[in-house]
Design a protein around this motif. Sequence first.
Motif, PDB file in Angstrom:
ATOM      1  N   ASP A 123      -2.872   0.630  -6.013  1.00 51.93           N
ATOM      2  CA  ASP A 123      -1.431   0.838  -5.861  1.00 51.93           C
ATOM      3  C   ASP A 123      -1.094   0.981  -4.378  1.00 51.93           C
ATOM      4  N   LEU A 124      -1.034  -0.151  -3.707  1.00 58.96           N
ATOM      5  CA  LEU A 124      -0.844  -0.154  -2.261  1.00 58.96           C
ATOM      6  C   LEU A 124       0.591  -0.504  -1.891  1.00 58.96           C
ATOM      7  N   PRO A 125       1.058   0.015  -0.752  1.00 58.52           N
ATOM      8  CA  PRO A 125       2.355  -0.436  -0.248  1.00 58.52           C
ATOM      9  C   PRO A 125       2.208  -1.827   0.367  1.00 58.52           C
ATOM     10  N   LYS A 126       3.309  -2.425   0.723  1.00 56.51           N
ATOM     11  CA  LYS A 126       3.252  -3.711   1.422  1.00 56.51           C
ATOM     12  C   LYS A 126       2.635  -3.474   2.800  1.00 56.51           C
ATOM     13  N   LEU A 127       1.735  -4.325   3.191  1.00 57.11           N
ATOM     14  CA  LEU A 127       1.030  -4.113   4.453  1.00 57.11           C
ATOM     15  C   LEU A 127       1.521  -5.055   5.543  1.00 57.11           C
TER      16      LEU A 127
END
Lengths: 229, 229
Positions: A123-127
């Motif tokens: 569950d990652l944010p936009k990088l």
Amino acid sequence: MPHTYQFARPALTVDIVVFGLDEDDLQVMLIQRDLPPFEGEWALPGGFVHVEETLEEAARRELVEETGLKDIYLEQLYTFGAVERDPRERVVTVAYYALVNLEGHDVQASTDARNAAWFPVSDLPKLAFDHQQILDAAHARLRGKVRYQPIGFELLPDRFTLRQLQRLYEVILDRELDKRNFRKKVLAMEIVKETNEIEKDVAHRAAKLYRFDKRTYDRLMKQGFNFEI
Amino acid sequence: MPHTYQFARPALTVDIVVFGLDEDDLQVMLIQRDLPPFEGEWALPGGFVHVEETLEEAARRELVEETGLKDIYLEQLYTFGAVERDPRERVVTVAYYALVNLEGHDVQASTDARNAAWFPVSDLPKLAFDHQQILDAAHARLRGKVRYQPIGFELLPDRFTLRQLQRLYEVILDRELDKRNFRKKVLAMEIVKETNEIEKDVAHRAAKLYRFDKRTYDRLMKQGFNFEI
DNA sequence: TTCCTTAGTGTGTGTTCGACACCAATATGG
DNA sequence: CCATATTGGTGTCGAACACACACTAAGGAA
């Protein structure tokens, strides 16, 4: 103090994908950018390579500066050189990945006036930049490597239960493993040694604590093995 | 047309370890240097990365310029960044390795006013810079990779005998393999297909020629397999 | 036609993989 | 203190795979 060269040179950076193991998640350390481009977005820790330091030294320096992490397992991953990967100018980056255990190391979430935090890989944010691509490559490498090298012990505390080790493998491989077969295999390759200690403060039967057999571990680390569990 | 930067930048180069398969040897393409440092010594083909090309493009360009080789299998190996690896100034190099078959490709041994030649890996001259270290890393990678990916077919001509394929593996792994088990394994994974043709001009019973099944090959190339033969 | 060289083929044995279920120990709560 | 909930810890059996091993077939060369 300007520096002049006959031909244009790409800038050279390092970026590090730091994996850590939570109770039940594989996590990654990210930094919130405080400068454009991608200001406010999350990115991998990293920075420019100085002329008088090696690539690995640069990676370790940046890690300390930006996250406070030091003395950790670090391995070169891949070098990314797409022409437009940084909108400002040509930047080639040598990516490393690191493994730490979240209990052992004192992680200063914030240093260097920057915001640093752990995120579960699921569950990652936009990088920023092409950092998602770098992270994917690191994750793929971790998954691949775990099959023929005893990697990943760096993600656990010094003493650990076999259950923890199994969950580590399950998280990395993203599938469930059979408890009996797992224990059989791990014990058979003599990579861990039983200690006299047992778990504390758990609301159920306490498990024995193990530690690695450094000798076997290093040997297998070099020559590889087959861990098709 | 000079270029000026606020901070000193390492120079960035690519170097390529080109493996080729002879009748019975694994060979490497080397270039004789015509400029100092290490003038007259042998070195890996390679050169500077231009600001408007990717790393792989740079590697392919240098390969064409220095050896005439093109359209070959190329893979990034590792990036070498020791501070003193080039005596003139700081140079970081991204190493690639390539696989070609010596029959198929027309190798111009000499282009670009430089002397290029094949050397068996078992009998190499002293190499310039840290190129021996790079070559060792490439050889180790090849040996490791062959165990879990169907790499190495790029080293053979379009049609080949199973004996040739076996010798390829023997040369890379540096040990003898059992003929029957080898054929069993290779045929079982359906990576090669029989053709109607047979060997020509051999002073003994002619062997059937095979070619790869591109579909199976690509699939296994991606997902990996287990070739503990 | 004899000889030399490489092609091509199958079986049996030991090992490893993978599926699968139950009792043991400890803490908690009623 | 008894019941319950939770995780720890253990063994077997069949299937698949790995590995060792030796002879006949085909064709060219002398």
